[in-house]
Design a protein around this motif. Sequence first.
Motif, mmCIF file in Angstrom:
data_model
loop_
_atom_site.group_PDB
_atom_site.id
_atom_site.type_symbol
_atom_site.label_atom_id
_atom_site.label_comp_id
_atom_site.label_asym_id
_atom_site.label_seq_id
_atom_site.Cartn_x
_atom_site.Cartn_y
_atom_site.Cartn_z
ATOM 1 N N VAL A 58 -11.585 23.620 -60.254
ATOM 2 C CA VAL A 58 -11.715 22.161 -60.235
ATOM 3 C C VAL A 58 -12.967 21.736 -61.011
ATOM 4 O O VAL A 58 -12.941 20.772 -61.778
ATOM 5 N N HIS A 62 -13.265 19.219 -64.242
ATOM 6 C CA HIS A 62 -14.135 18.046 -64.253
ATOM 7 C C HIS A 62 -15.042 18.042 -65.480
ATOM 8 O O HIS A 62 -15.245 17.001 -66.117
ATOM 9 N N PRO A 93 -14.748 14.899 -55.431
ATOM 10 C CA PRO A 93 -13.502 15.677 -55.500
ATOM 11 C C PRO A 93 -12.475 15.064 -56.443
ATOM 12 O O PRO A 93 -11.706 15.774 -57.082
ATOM 13 N N ASP A 94 -12.453 13.730 -56.523
ATOM 14 C CA ASP A 94 -11.547 13.030 -57.435
ATOM 15 C C ASP A 94 -12.369 12.447 -58.571
ATOM 16 O O ASP A 94 -12.962 11.367 -58.450
ATOM 17 N N PHE A 95 -12.415 13.142 -59.691
ATOM 18 C CA PHE A 95 -13.192 12.719 -60.841
ATOM 19 C C PHE A 95 -12.730 11.345 -61.299
ATOM 20 O O PHE A 95 -11.540 11.090 -61.463
ATOM 21 N N ALA A 96 -13.676 10.429 -61.511
ATOM 22 C CA ALA A 96 -13.348 9.080 -61.956
ATOM 23 C C ALA A 96 -14.517 8.536 -62.763
ATOM 24 O O ALA A 96 -15.598 9.122 -62.805
ATOM 25 N N SER A 117 -5.379 16.196 -66.526
ATOM 26 C CA SER A 117 -5.325 15.405 -65.296
ATOM 27 C C SER A 117 -5.417 13.924 -65.636
ATOM 28 O O SER A 117 -5.891 13.542 -66.711
ATOM 29 N N VAL A 119 -7.204 10.519 -65.107
ATOM 30 C CA VAL A 119 -8.532 10.059 -64.697
ATOM 31 C C VAL A 119 -8.500 8.547 -64.527
ATOM 32 O O VAL A 119 -8.090 7.809 -65.431
#
Length: 427
Positions: A58, A62, A93-96, A117, A119
Amino acid sequence: MDRRWFRPAAIGLAMMMMGGGAVAGANAAEPPRIQSPEEALAQDAGEYATAFHLPLDVAMRHLLAQDETLATTDAIERAFADRLAGIAVAPGPDFAIDVLLTGDAPVTDRFVTAAGSVVLIRFHTGAAATRAQMAESIRLHQAEIRASLLRPPAFGVDQRTGTIVAVVGDSDIAREGVQSLRTRLAALLGAPVRLRTVERPSVDTAAEGGARVVGIDPADGRRYACTTGFVVTDGQRTGIATAAHCPDELDYVDGEGQRQPLAFVGQWGWGYQDVQVNVSAEPLAPLFFADTSKTVARAVRNARSLAGTRAGDYVCHRGERTGYSCASVELTDFAPAGDLCGGACLPSWVTVVGPNCRAGDSGAPVFSGTRAYGIVKGGSYRRDGACAFYFYMSTDYLPTGWALLGAPSPMVNSVTSIAPSPETGQR
């Protein structure tokens, strides 16, 4: 020609003689292994995974997404130039990516594909001032504010919140009070202000680095050590860029303690620069050390501009004192406290959160993967000596006529220094 592997100094880059076929390693007989871009990513991702408590796969996604979204955020910066207060990477945990704008007109969130993924790019409104306005306000008012305080302050733009962070002394807070001081500074700067203290002012970090160079400062007759950095070229010569507060005449010290002189070209250390160039008699390759023990090296392939640097970008540096470590960009458009720039510094520097910086890291390379970000100038330390943050000069501000070897020069969009120390100390 002397075929010994040569590792010059200045910001943390390892160098290679063109006739040799490898870079200097931990000693003259064993040149370091040169990493592929994938290996460089995996090494940095290991630090990222530890910092944010994520699985390694992960973390790798990222960091790939961080790099692959640069073009997207550059386009957003251009499209919303009149409203842009900041762009920040959210590394959870949730790349943004968060984009903060002035005004109330809403902008619909967007999705982009990066590193395989989706984004999320989240738009927020209501900021009081743009990033450009905040940086200009710091430049215009820092002298007036400095004159009103007991200790010289530092200022930087927090792109996450659209605020100006003022790093002030405990004595000024005790004298004026938190709310009163914050209100007064906000009124002068035209933006919300957040106060911060670190108990000790910013200082140039002692020069040591990606590799070691040494020289004598004629002002005090003492010997200082610095960190080597990125290899630069003027189209004819190659050399190393290090911090301008290192001694002028430097000797590169190899793994066996042998020295080779590096001829002084010039130093630029006013306002927005802290950089010095020393050239080698032998051609150099665009390599830099990327581990504490100096057993692996990377080739520079890209550079990142100051204007496009985002809060939350995860970057690494390799200093002679602290070795290899990684952390997140915190403040951009940062003006260090004191007279570190031949007088007051302009808001053109970038801070990276601690705890890894020490005297001797001056001139060290700041990078992510194979992308160059800047050269370490200085740091702020807590009373116990711990590193609160370090700050670097963007590679935008290499001296005129000189460019990174191996990477296209980033375009300078705006003018938006750790120090030498005796060998018995650090710069």
